[in-house]
Design a protein around this motif. Structure first.
Motif, PDB file in Angstrom:
ATOM      1  N   LEU A 375      -6.547  -3.712   0.635  1.00 10.02           N
ATOM      2  CA  LEU A 375      -6.984  -5.073   0.962  1.00 10.02           C
ATOM      3  C   LEU A 375      -8.289  -5.440   0.260  1.00 10.02           C
ATOM      4  O   LEU A 375      -9.213  -4.840   0.613  1.00 10.02           O
ATOM      5  CB  LEU A 375      -6.714  -5.483   2.380  1.00 10.02           C
ATOM      6  N   GLU A 376      -8.472  -6.382  -0.637  1.00  7.90           N
ATOM      7  CA  GLU A 376      -9.503  -6.882  -1.125  1.00  7.90           C
ATOM      8  C   GLU A 376     -10.017  -8.307  -0.466  1.00  7.90           C
ATOM      9  O   GLU A 376      -9.270  -8.996  -0.687  1.00  7.90           O
ATOM     10  CB  GLU A 376      -9.597  -7.031  -2.907  1.00  7.90           C
ATOM     11  N   VAL A 377     -11.187  -8.292  -0.102  1.00 10.88           N
ATOM     12  CA  VAL A 377     -11.793  -9.577   0.508  1.00 10.88           C
ATOM     13  C   VAL A 377     -13.093  -9.805  -0.306  1.00 10.88           C
ATOM     14  O   VAL A 377     -13.749  -9.126  -0.805  1.00 10.88           O
ATOM     15  CB  VAL A 377     -11.989  -9.414   1.974  1.00 10.88           C
ATOM     16  N   PRO A 378     -13.235 -11.367  -0.249  1.00  8.16           N
ATOM     17  CA  PRO A 378     -14.398 -11.864  -1.232  1.00  8.16           C
ATOM     18  C   PRO A 378     -15.691 -11.492  -0.628  1.00  8.16           C
ATOM     19  O   PRO A 378     -15.776 -11.455   0.780  1.00  8.16           O
ATOM     20  CB  PRO A 378     -14.263 -13.173  -1.042  1.00  8.16           C
ATOM     21  N   GLY A 379     -16.443 -11.082  -1.380  1.00  7.33           N
ATOM     22  CA  GLY A 379     -17.896 -10.395  -0.748  1.00  7.33           C
ATOM     23  C   GLY A 379     -17.921  -9.208  -0.268  1.00  7.33           C
ATOM     24  O   GLY A 379     -19.062  -8.784   0.065  1.00  7.33           O
ATOM     25  N   ALA A 380     -16.789  -8.180  -0.082  1.00  3.89           N
ATOM     26  CA  ALA A 380     -16.842  -6.958   0.464  1.00  3.89           C
ATOM     27  C   ALA A 380     -16.340  -6.011  -0.189  1.00  3.89           C
ATOM     28  O   ALA A 380     -16.184  -4.632  -0.084  1.00  3.89           O
ATOM     29  CB  ALA A 380     -16.556  -6.990   1.895  1.00  3.89           C
ATOM     30  N   GLY A 381     -14.977  -6.640  -1.138  1.00  7.87           N
ATOM     31  CA  GLY A 381     -14.147  -5.656  -1.717  1.00  7.87           C
ATOM     32  C   GLY A 381     -13.151  -4.914  -0.922  1.00  7.87           C
ATOM     33  O   GLY A 381     -12.643  -5.561  -0.094  1.00  7.87           O
ATOM     34  N   GLU A 382     -12.953  -3.798  -0.963  1.00  6.04           N
ATOM     35  CA  GLU A 382     -11.760  -3.172  -0.270  1.00  6.04           C
ATOM     36  C   GLU A 382     -12.134  -2.827   1.170  1.00  6.04           C
ATOM     37  O   GLU A 382     -13.130  -2.385   1.615  1.00  6.04           O
ATOM     38  CB  GLU A 382     -11.602  -1.627  -0.793  1.00  6.04           C
ATOM     39  N   LEU A 383     -11.382  -3.531   1.985  1.00  9.64           N
ATOM     40  CA  LEU A 383     -11.484  -3.294   3.495  1.00  9.64           C
ATOM     41  C   LEU A 383     -10.590  -2.562   4.231  1.00  9.64           C
ATOM     42  O   LEU A 383     -10.783  -1.944   5.410  1.00  9.64           O
ATOM     43  CB  LEU A 383     -11.436  -4.940   4.232  1.00  9.64           C
TER      44      LEU A 383
END
Length: 459
Positions: A375-383
């Protein structure tokens, strides 16, 4: 009384006498008056204490330094100053613990680098008080999410003989005298003389043991410390960190992504509600737009796309990449950033090349990819990273041989496929990666109370 309770009941307590215990955060002294910025750590907001020269102990109180512990009794009165609705008109102050003038945490802006050197004192600053309260609340959100849905909280071992993440990434445990190691005939260390009679490690994941419990309870989660020996000094790596690792029986990859999305939205909503003051503080002083980013995630639809499709998009982009996208390789930070911006939201990337993923992941029908998801999230990358696990015993054994995993250390894990095995899935989420995302603080060393990183094992 706690400061939090005082804020909650301030209207009822107006003109009433209260007793508080805590610490002096700032002390402004005048000829006839004094103002103390007071906190007891139970609430993000502080309380102003006002005293005057009518007090018999006026001169003594004026000598109290920042950082001192005090017990104060006084009347709750409306405040005529800006920034607070009420203040405490002091009747008595008792010094519980004095503090010298060279106390390191003075009421000024300190760099995070300086505060890392004062890790045992930094929770007393506004920034770290907020960070570690959010850490506490986020941990509770995680437990509540899983407990409300019938998951069993499973305590997996910190000491293990299972070569789960590759022995080169795991700390070794031994009671042997390192200055006088017993040797075998072929001059190797004789591990039979060690406490457990074999090589043992500090765990790098609770997954394998979690799967064993999922085959009994159907839905379990682990949440605890894990350890890796990576000699990495990036902002997102540490040698000791916490992981959340659910394992769910009778769950395929699509079902797993449903759970990941629901869980993340639940946690973010929970923190926005329970830590509104802290989020406002981060939004103002740490990362502009943080609150909007978090609220947007809660209302986002998470995109689902394969690794192959991601590489197609990256190759078509009119960008000169530092790392050229490759169908057989992992994606870089610059790629993660582009993909979340391309879709303007969180993105699940599925079906990764088998050669860059772990041995326990389910092999897809193409025999080239595995049923893995990041899961990639905006502003953090892989979470988060997860997969459907390989439930076929023969295929699992083939992968173990291909990837040179020590069969003896995971034979019990493989046997789960023999004894009533079923299709199942799970994922892992680094707790500190989540906290970086929630707070806007960009260094993992600042969301762990006492960080353990290469060259740093103080306290």
């Amino acid at each position: 009384m706690d400061v939090k309770e005082l804020y909650q009941k301030q209207e009822q307590l107006l003109n009433e006498e209260v007793t508080l215990q805590g610490w002096i955060k700032n002390h402004r002294k005048q000829k006839e008056y004094g103002f103390i910025d007071f906190s007891d750590g139970t609430y993000f907001k502080h309380v102003q204490l006002v005293y005057d020269d009518q007090l018999q102990s006026f001169e003594e109180i004026q000598k109290y330094h920042i950082g001192s512990a005090i017990t104060v009794t006084g009347q709750v009165i409306p405040s005529i100053g800006k920034g607070q609705d009420f203040e405490i008109k002091v009747k008595t102050i008792k010094l519980e613990g004095s503090c010298p003038e060279d106390y390191p945490i003075q009421p000024k802006r300190h760099s995070n680098e300086f505060l890392r050197e004062q890790a045992y004192l930094r929770p007393r600053t506004n920034l770290f008080n907020a960070i570690f309260r959010v850490r506490s609340v986020t941990a509770m959100a995680i437990h509540e999410y899983f407990q409300e849905r019938g998951y069993v909280y499973t305590h997996t071992p910190l000491i293990t003989t299972a070569d789960c993440e590759g022995s080169d990434q795991m700390f070794k445990v031994t009671t042997l005298d390192l200055n006088n190691l017993p040797k075998t005939k072929d001059n190797k260390v004789d591990m039979t003389k060690d406490l457990f009679g074999k090589q043992a490690y500090i765990t790098g994941t609770g997954q394998l043991h979690g799967e064993a419990f999922a085959m009994s309870y159907k839905k379990i989660y682990t949440f605890g410390p894990t350890f890796r020996t990576e000699n990495s000094n990036t902002k997102v790596h540490a040698n000791e960190f916490w992981m959340i690792e659910p394992e769910i029986a009778f769950c395929d990859l699509e079902g797993l992504m449903d759970i990941e999305e629901e869980m993340l939205k639940y946690i973010v909503s929970y923190v926005l509600k329970k830590c509104s003051l802290e989020i406002e503080f981060f939004d103002k002083y740490v990362q502009k737009g943080l609150k909007e980013k978090l609220e947007k995630l809660v209302n986002s639809k998470f995109i689902r796309i394969t690794h192959h499709e991601v590489i197609d998009i990256l190759k078509k982009a009119n960008i000169k990449w530092e790392f050229e996208p490759d169908y057989e390789e992992d994606i870089a930070k610059e790629h993660e950033k582009y993909i979340t911006e391309y879709f303007n939201g969180p993105v699940f990337i599925t079906n990764w090349p088998k050669d860059i993923k772990a041995w326990y992941m389910k092999l897809n029908d193409d025999n080239k990819t595995v049923a893995a998801v990041d899961l990639e999230v905006p502003g953090a990358g892989e979470l988060m990273g997860g997969s459907q696990r390989e439930e076929d015993y023969d295929k699992l054994m083939t992968r173990i041989k291909e990837m040179n995993v020590d069969e003896e250390t995971v034979d019990w894990f493989c046997n789960l496929r023999k004894f009533g095995g079923c299709y199942h899935s799970g994922f892992g989420m680094g707790f500190e990666r989540l906290l970086i995302y929630l707070t806007g603080v960009d260094n993992i060393r600042d969301v762990i109370p006492f960080p353990r990183t290469p060259g740093n094992c103080d306290y």
